[in-house]
Write a protein that holds these residues in place. Structure first.
Motif, PDB file in Angstrom:
ATOM      1  N   ALA A  59       1.881  19.521  21.676  1.00 43.62           N
ATOM      2  CA  ALA A  59       0.788  19.516  22.658  1.00 43.62           C
ATOM      3  C   ALA A  59       0.546  18.104  23.195  1.00 43.62           C
ATOM      4  O   ALA A  59       0.353  17.912  24.405  1.00 43.62           O
ATOM      5  N   THR A  60       0.581  17.111  22.326  1.00 48.87           N
ATOM      6  CA  THR A  60       0.410  15.721  22.757  1.00 48.87           C
ATOM      7  C   THR A  60       1.548  15.311  23.679  1.00 48.87           C
ATOM      8  O   THR A  60       1.320  14.673  24.713  1.00 48.87           O
ATOM      9  N   PHE A  61       2.762  15.668  23.348  1.00 46.99           N
ATOM     10  CA  PHE A  61       3.931  15.369  24.176  1.00 46.99           C
ATOM     11  C   PHE A  61       3.772  15.972  25.572  1.00 46.99           C
ATOM     12  O   PHE A  61       3.964  15.291  26.590  1.00 46.99           O
ATOM     13  N   ILE A  62       3.397  17.234  25.653  1.00 44.61           N
ATOM     14  CA  ILE A  62       3.213  17.905  26.945  1.00 44.61           C
ATOM     15  C   ILE A  62       2.084  17.271  27.738  1.00 44.61           C
ATOM     16  O   ILE A  62       2.207  17.056  28.950  1.00 44.61           O
ATOM     17  N   ASP A  63       0.990  16.927  27.079  1.00 40.16           N
ATOM     18  CA  ASP A  63      -0.125  16.256  27.756  1.00 40.16           C
ATOM     19  C   ASP A  63       0.315  14.940  28.371  1.00 40.16           C
ATOM     20  O   ASP A  63      -0.046  14.605  29.499  1.00 40.16           O
ATOM     21  N   GLU A  64       1.128  14.176  27.632  1.00 34.86           N
ATOM     22  CA  GLU A  64       1.639  12.901  28.142  1.00 34.86           C
ATOM     23  C   GLU A  64       2.575  13.106  29.332  1.00 34.86           C
ATOM     24  O   GLU A  64       2.537  12.332  30.294  1.00 34.86           O
ATOM     25  N   LEU A  65       3.380  14.147  29.294  1.00 32.25           N
ATOM     26  CA  LEU A  65       4.255  14.450  30.427  1.00 32.25           C
ATOM     27  C   LEU A  65       3.431  14.758  31.666  1.00 32.25           C
ATOM     28  O   LEU A  65       3.756  14.315  32.770  1.00 32.25           O
ATOM     29  N   LYS A  66       2.378  15.520  31.496  1.00 32.34           N
ATOM     30  CA  LYS A  66       1.529  15.893  32.631  1.00 32.34           C
ATOM     31  C   LYS A  66       0.839  14.670  33.228  1.00 32.34           C
ATOM     32  O   LYS A  66       0.585  14.632  34.427  1.00 32.34           O
ATOM     33  N   LEU A  67       0.557  13.681  32.407  1.00 34.00           N
ATOM     34  CA  LEU A  67      -0.074  12.455  32.890  1.00 34.00           C
ATOM     35  C   LEU A  67       0.936  11.515  33.549  1.00 34.00           C
ATOM     36  O   LEU A  67       0.552  10.504  34.143  1.00 34.00           O
TER      37      LEU A  67
END
Length: 69
Positions: A59-67
């Motif tokens: 989830a943290t990885f995906i959040d960082e990608l979205k940012l």
């Protein structure tokens, strides 16, 4: 550190990333519904290995990608 046991992925329902191209290349698949983890594999090698990430880390990885980080 104790090593976690690998989940049984034989019945996993895999789906392609929405960012994978539709021509069959560069495809990442993830499996949903495995408690606490997110399995990830290369769609070109469905019988190959899968990486299994803790759900929180994924989830943290995906959040960082979205940012765009």
């Amino acid at each position: 550190m104790e090593r976690a046991s690998r989940p049984d992925l034989s019945g996993a329902a895999w789906r392609k990333s929405s960012y994978s191209n539709q021509e069959g290349g560069d495809c990442v698949e993830v499996a949903d519904g495995i408690p606490g983890v997110v399995p990830v594999r290369d769609s070109k090698r469905p019988d190959g290995p899968a990486l299994v990430f803790p759900a929180g880390s994924w989830a943290t990885f995906i959040d960082e990608l979205k940012l765009g980080a």
